[in-house]
Scaffold this motif. Structure first.
Motif, PDB file in Angstrom:
ATOM      1  N   VAL A   1     -24.212  61.237  13.448  1.00  0.00           N
ATOM      2  CA  VAL A   1     -24.853  59.930  13.253  1.00  0.00           C
ATOM      3  C   VAL A   1     -24.445  58.976  14.362  1.00  0.00           C
ATOM      4  N   THR A   2     -23.137  58.851  14.579  1.00  0.00           N
ATOM      5  CA  THR A   2     -22.625  57.968  15.627  1.00  0.00           C
ATOM      6  C   THR A   2     -23.095  58.411  17.003  1.00  0.00           C
ATOM      7  N   THR A   3     -23.046  59.716  17.235  1.00  0.00           N
ATOM      8  CA  THR A   3     -23.458  60.247  18.538  1.00  0.00           C
ATOM      9  C   THR A   3     -24.912  59.902  18.849  1.00  0.00           C
ATOM     10  N   MET A   4     -25.790  60.030  17.867  1.00  0.00           N
ATOM     11  CA  MET A   4     -27.199  59.762  18.104  1.00  0.00           C
ATOM     12  C   MET A   4     -27.470  58.264  18.285  1.00  0.00           C
ATOM     13  N   VAL A   5     -26.702  57.432  17.600  1.00  0.00           N
ATOM     14  CA  VAL A   5     -26.835  55.978  17.813  1.00  0.00           C
ATOM     15  C   VAL A   5     -26.571  55.653  19.278  1.00  0.00           C
ATOM     16  N   PHE A   6     -25.514  56.228  19.827  1.00  0.00           N
ATOM     17  CA  PHE A   6     -25.163  55.937  21.212  1.00  0.00           C
ATOM     18  C   PHE A   6     -26.024  56.709  22.209  1.00  0.00           C
ATOM     19  N   PHE A   7     -26.648  57.789  21.756  1.00  0.00           N
ATOM     20  CA  PHE A   7     -27.634  58.451  22.610  1.00  0.00           C
ATOM     21  C   PHE A   7     -28.826  57.525  22.822  1.00  0.00           C
ATOM     22  N   GLY A   8     -29.282  56.892  21.737  1.00  0.00           N
ATOM     23  CA  GLY A   8     -30.367  55.910  21.857  1.00  0.00           C
ATOM     24  C   GLY A   8     -29.971  54.755  22.743  1.00  0.00           C
ATOM     25  N   TYR A   9     -28.736  54.290  22.577  1.00  0.00           N
ATOM     26  CA  TYR A   9     -28.215  53.204  23.412  1.00  0.00           C
ATOM     27  C   TYR A   9     -28.216  53.612  24.876  1.00  0.00           C
ATOM     28  N   MET A  10     -27.763  54.837  25.166  1.00  0.00           N
ATOM     29  CA  MET A  10     -27.638  55.310  26.538  1.00  0.00           C
ATOM     30  C   MET A  10     -28.995  55.379  27.228  1.00  0.00           C
ATOM     31  N   VAL A  11     -29.987  55.926  26.534  1.00  0.00           N
ATOM     32  CA  VAL A  11     -31.314  56.096  27.127  1.00  0.00           C
ATOM     33  C   VAL A  11     -31.973  54.756  27.432  1.00  0.00           C
ATOM     34  N   SER A  12     -31.908  53.832  26.466  1.00  0.00           N
ATOM     35  CA  SER A  12     -32.642  52.565  26.624  1.00  0.00           C
ATOM     36  C   SER A  12     -31.889  51.523  27.438  1.00  0.00           C
ATOM     37  N   SER A  13     -30.567  51.673  27.576  1.00  0.00           N
ATOM     38  CA  SER A  13     -29.787  50.669  28.299  1.00  0.00           C
ATOM     39  C   SER A  13     -30.222  50.548  29.754  1.00  0.00           C
ATOM     40  N   VAL A  14     -30.436  51.686  30.412  1.00  0.00           N
ATOM     41  CA  VAL A  14     -30.891  51.663  31.812  1.00  0.00           C
ATOM     42  C   VAL A  14     -32.285  51.067  31.909  1.00  0.00           C
ATOM     43  N   ILE A  15     -33.159  51.455  30.984  1.00  0.00           N
ATOM     44  CA  ILE A  15     -34.544  50.951  30.998  1.00  0.00           C
ATOM     45  C   ILE A  15     -34.558  49.434  30.831  1.00  0.00           C
ATOM     46  N   PHE A  16     -33.800  48.939  29.864  1.00  0.00           N
ATOM     47  CA  PHE A  16     -33.728  47.493  29.640  1.00  0.00           C
ATOM     48  C   PHE A  16     -33.132  46.781  30.853  1.00  0.00           C
TER      49      PHE A  16
ATOM     50  N   LEU B   1     -33.590  47.525   9.399  1.00  0.00           N
ATOM     51  CA  LEU B   1     -34.122  47.312   8.052  1.00  0.00           C
ATOM     52  C   LEU B   1     -34.740  48.598   7.507  1.00  0.00           C
ATOM     53  N   LEU B   2     -35.460  49.326   8.372  1.00  0.00           N
ATOM     54  CA  LEU B   2     -36.072  50.583   7.942  1.00  0.00           C
ATOM     55  C   LEU B   2     -35.031  51.610   7.522  1.00  0.00           C
ATOM     56  N   THR B   3     -33.839  51.566   8.150  1.00  0.00           N
ATOM     57  CA  THR B   3     -32.789  52.533   7.833  1.00  0.00           C
ATOM     58  C   THR B   3     -32.424  52.505   6.358  1.00  0.00           C
ATOM     59  N   SER B   4     -32.502  51.326   5.761  1.00  0.00           N
ATOM     60  CA  SER B   4     -32.103  51.197   4.355  1.00  0.00           C
ATOM     61  C   SER B   4     -33.040  51.949   3.412  1.00  0.00           C
ATOM     62  N   PHE B   5     -34.196  52.368   3.913  1.00  0.00           N
ATOM     63  CA  PHE B   5     -35.147  53.115   3.082  1.00  0.00           C
ATOM     64  C   PHE B   5     -35.155  54.611   3.418  1.00  0.00           C
ATOM     65  N   SER B   6     -34.150  55.066   4.160  1.00  0.00           N
ATOM     66  CA  SER B   6     -34.098  56.469   4.577  1.00  0.00           C
ATOM     67  C   SER B   6     -34.101  57.408   3.373  1.00  0.00           C
ATOM     68  N   PRO B   7     -35.067  58.317   3.308  1.00  0.00           N
ATOM     69  CA  PRO B   7     -35.126  59.247   2.170  1.00  0.00           C
ATOM     70  C   PRO B   7     -34.211  60.456   2.334  1.00  0.00           C
ATOM     71  N   SER B   8     -33.724  60.689   3.566  1.00  0.00           N
ATOM     72  CA  SER B   8     -32.899  61.866   3.814  1.00  0.00           C
ATOM     73  C   SER B   8     -31.960  61.611   4.985  1.00  0.00           C
ATOM     74  N   TYR B   9     -31.048  62.549   5.190  1.00  0.00           N
ATOM     75  CA  TYR B   9     -30.093  62.460   6.296  1.00  0.00           C
ATOM     76  C   TYR B   9     -30.805  62.452   7.649  1.00  0.00           C
ATOM     77  N   ILE B  10     -31.830  63.293   7.811  1.00  0.00           N
ATOM     78  CA  ILE B  10     -32.554  63.373   9.083  1.00  0.00           C
ATOM     79  C   ILE B  10     -33.200  62.042   9.416  1.00  0.00           C
ATOM     80  N   TRP B  11     -33.825  61.411   8.431  1.00  0.00           N
ATOM     81  CA  TRP B  11     -34.447  60.100   8.665  1.00  0.00           C
ATOM     82  C   TRP B  11     -33.387  59.047   9.001  1.00  0.00           C
ATOM     83  N   PHE B  12     -32.252  59.122   8.343  1.00  0.00           N
ATOM     84  CA  PHE B  12     -31.168  58.173   8.609  1.00  0.00           C
ATOM     85  C   PHE B  12     -30.720  58.274  10.063  1.00  0.00           C
ATOM     86  N   VAL B  13     -30.524  59.512  10.534  1.00  0.00           N
ATOM     87  CA  VAL B  13     -30.092  59.722  11.920  1.00  0.00           C
ATOM     88  C   VAL B  13     -31.136  59.195  12.904  1.00  0.00           C
TER      89      VAL B  13
END
Length: 430
Positions: free
Chosen positions: A27-42, A67-79
């Motif tokens: 979970v943590t790794t994927m959060v920072f993967f998103g951060y890594m990809v978009s940080s350069v673009i931004f 906000l959408l995260t709070s409605f995650s129906p499964s682990y995959i959606w949460f990640v």
């Protein structure tokens, strides 16, 4: 709040979805993967189209997916949804760029570290909310509470001006002048006589400028420092949660937890290590998090009197020492003390490198410089969960030695940086 949320929600989703260590770490790794990809673009977009626009977009993006995260129906959606939140949060650094470009040289070393007070406030708030919400109405409402400040901030962006330095660099003197006049009016002052004169540079936000011989060595060493600091910072946050959740400090084997009675905890014997935080665990997290501001006064003095490089070298060296001290089997108060000091030093590291990175690059590539640094540092943040939440259960000493060794590498890189920015005016052109 969004970053600390990962640490306090981890034990809850571990139990709800019967997750293993690697799944919680992912979970943590994927959060920072998103951060890594978009940080350069931004960063590229902010140098080309403006800091303010990117800041607004990033807040809308982050708040929406949070906000959408709070409605995650499964682990995959949460990640997936937390990965999208990571993408949005990466653009928040443009706020620091705007502030840096408005502050006079003599005040930057004092004012920028004070931003840590607000980072601390968010961390403490989410821990406090978690201690109440997780055990009552559930983690989903905690996620909604964490997204609320981002939604509110969107409504006040009209009071935040675009950087006058950025407007001047792209030839928009009229907008820069309007911003300065607004500031003068707010401060009940008057504009100096004359007119804005600054050469326009159309070549803004180019990656190859970071590799220019003038900045190549600085860029490479900054990337190493960012990576090591991020690895240590998120490592200690997640390690704190693991130490509290599983009481690994005084265990004789990785993964075995000895309670005060000498018996092995049944919770830890389960394949998913399902063990929710007790009120005392939240209290320890709260106290150790306060450590993030404990050294702020000394950090400010070090930045302004010792310089950015030497100050960063000292705090990174101390971070390595306290990682090793965590291996000492001690009382609960001793553990709190070590975690407190660790959080203080890793926070001081971030304070200093943020200031240095924003100061060392010129306006035409400042956002890109900070964006690429933020992106590279997420590699450290992506690896940290697997060290703090997986390796630490297998080899407690090995994990701590790895954290300490990486900090030593960062300290050496900081000490040998070729440019000292203390007392130096912000560079407008390359």
């Amino acid at each position: 709040m969004e970053i600390m949320l990962i640490a306090v929600v981890g034990p809850v989703i571990r139990c709800e979805w019967q997750l293993g260590n690697w799944q919680v770490a992912l979970v943590t790794t994927m959060v920072f993967f998103g951060y890594m990809v978009s940080s350069v673009i931004f960063g590229v977009l902010a140098d080309r189209y403006g800091r303010w626009k990117i800041l607004v977009i990033s807040f809308i993006w982050g708040a929406y997916f949070s906000l959408l995260t709070s409605f995650s129906p499964s682990y995959i959606w949460f990640v997936f949804l937390r990965t999208m939140v990571g993408c949005g949060v990466s653009g928040h650094a443009q706020g620091l760029i705007i502030k840096t470009e408005f502050l006079p040289t003599k005040y930057r070393g004092y004012m920028l570290p004070l931003s840590q007070v607000f980072w601390l406030a968010g961390s403490l708030l989410i821990i406090g909310l978690a201690s109440v919400i997780n055990s009552t109405i559930g983690w989903r409402w905690l996620v909604r509470a964490a997204s609320l400040p981002g939604i509110i901030l969107i409504l006040v962006f009209k009071f935040i001006p675009e950087s006058a330095r950025y407007n001047v660099s792209c030839g928009n003197e009229k907008a820069a002048l309007a911003t300065l006049q607004w500031i003068a009016k707010m401060n009940r002052s008057v504009m100096p006589e004359g007119k804005l004169v600054e050469p326009v540079d159309e070549k803004r936000g180019r990656f190859k400028d970071l590799m220019d011989p003038k900045y190549l060595r600085t860029t490479l060493q900054i990337w190493i420092i960012w990576l090591t600091i991020s690895f240590a910072y998120y490592g200690v946050i997640l390690a704190s949660a693991e130490l509290l959740e599983k009481n690994l400090v005084c265990s004789t084997k990785g993964g075995s937890v000895k309670e005060e009675t000498g018996e092995i905890s049944e919770a830890v014997q389960s394949p998913c290590f399902c063990h929710l935080f007790a009120p005392s665990d939240y209290q320890i997290m709260f106290i150790s998090t306060v450590g993030e501001i404990a050294l702020n006064p000394l950090n400010i003095l070090g930045i302004n009197f010792l310089g950015r490089r030497l100050s960063l070298t000292i705090t990174m060296g101390c971070t390595a020492v306290f990682f090793l001290l965590l291996n000492i089997c001690t009382s609960s108060m001793g553990l709190i003390g070590f975690l407190f000091m660790l959080r203080a030093f890793v926070s001081a590291n971030f304070n200093t490198i943020y200031i240095y990175t924003a100061e060392v690059y010129p306006t035409t590539m400042r956002a890109l410089g900070l964006g690429t640094s933020g992106s590279l540092c997420r590699i450290g943040a992506m690896v940290a969960p697997f060290i703090a939440q997986v390796l630490m259960n297998a080899s407690f000493l090995g994990a701590l030695c790895l954290f300490a060794s990486v900090c030593v590498v960062g300290a050496i890189s900081a000490f040998t940086l070729p440019i000292e920015t203390k007392g130096r005016a912000l560079q407008q052109m390359k």
